[in-house]
Design an enzyme around this catalytic site. Structure first.
Site, PDB file in Angstrom:
ATOM      1  N   ASP A 146      28.951 -12.175   9.930  1.00  0.00           N
ATOM      2  CA  ASP A 146      28.340 -11.734  11.178  1.00  0.00           C
ATOM      3  C   ASP A 146      28.240 -10.204  11.158  1.00  0.00           C
ATOM      4  OD1 ASP A 146      27.745 -11.637  14.069  1.00  0.00           O
ATOM      5  OD2 ASP A 146      29.812 -10.890  14.218  1.00  0.00           O
ATOM      6  N   ASP A 202      27.547  -7.625  14.321  1.00  0.00           N
ATOM      7  CA  ASP A 202      28.170  -6.849  15.405  1.00  0.00           C
ATOM      8  C   ASP A 202      29.606  -7.320  15.684  1.00  0.00           C
ATOM      9  OD1 ASP A 202      25.749  -5.481  15.684  1.00  0.00           O
ATOM     10  OD2 ASP A 202      25.005  -6.896  17.181  1.00  0.00           O
TER      11      ASP A 202
HETATM   12 MG   LIG Z   1      29.735 -10.571  16.402  1.00  0.00          MG
END
Ligand SMILES: [Mg+2]
Length: 191
Positions: free
Chosen positions: A9, A11
């Protein structure tokens, strides 16, 4: 030859989660992230970023701007002697005012189309896939796609673990303080 692959992932996992990131200055890669990605790459893993970017559908930034952010990220990685093998993002949000993005899509995590698309374009060993993220939706997607899963405590991670862990029908295989420790748990065969 097919390779083991780590999906990551963006952010809150690679960079500080600053809400919808709509300026280059707000995009701050965690200091440990380049080393983590380099370790995986140097050990023969593919590294692929999988990220929901509904800020596009919400009109907060454009796909063109997202590319600028990703160029900045890759420059930082390249300065550290590494890079990612691919970046897959979901720009959709079904309430969008822009029809091209107002889609109840199959890619928004925890759905798995971004991983399926990655498998179509990269030499990924389906039997050796990992997903690392800071939200339970990352873990759900990983489980749905047949990955081993690691939740990190950066970004939303610590808060979700503190408040929601008991509600999760399936738990992550491992919980790590951050991306670097998550990476080491893979390389040291802890999961
Ligand atoms: Mg995230």
């Amino acid at each position: 030859m097919k390779k083991p692959t780590v999906f990551i992932d963006r952010d809150g996992t690679i960079n500080r989660d600053a809400g919808y990131i709509n300026s280059l200055d707000n995009f701050e890669v965690y200091p440990f992230a380049p080393q983590a990605i380099k370790l995986l790459k140097d050990n023969g893993y593919l590294v692929v970023i999988i990220t929901n970017q509904a800020g596009i559908a919400r009109g907060i930034f454009t796909e063109n701007f997202l590319e600028k952010i990703h160029n900045k990220m890759r420059k930082i990685l390249q300065k550290n002697g590494t890079d990612v093998d691919g970046i897959f993002y979901c720009p959709h949000y079904k309430g969008s005012k822009m029809p091209e993005y107002a889609i109840d899509c199959d890619c928004r995590k925890p759905k798995i189309k971004m991983i399926e698309d990655a498998i179509k374009t990269l030499p990924i060993d389906r039997d050796s896939m990992y997903m690392i993220g800071d939200k339970y939706t990352d873990i759900q997607m990983g489980i749905n796609a047949g990955c081993k899963t690691i939740m990190v405590k950066t970004g939303y991670g610590a808060g979700e673990i503190e408040n929601d862990y008991h509600n999760w029908p399936k738990k992550p295989d491992f919980i790590a303080d951050n991306l670097l420790l998550a990476t080491l748990s893979i390389l040291n065969k802890k999961i």
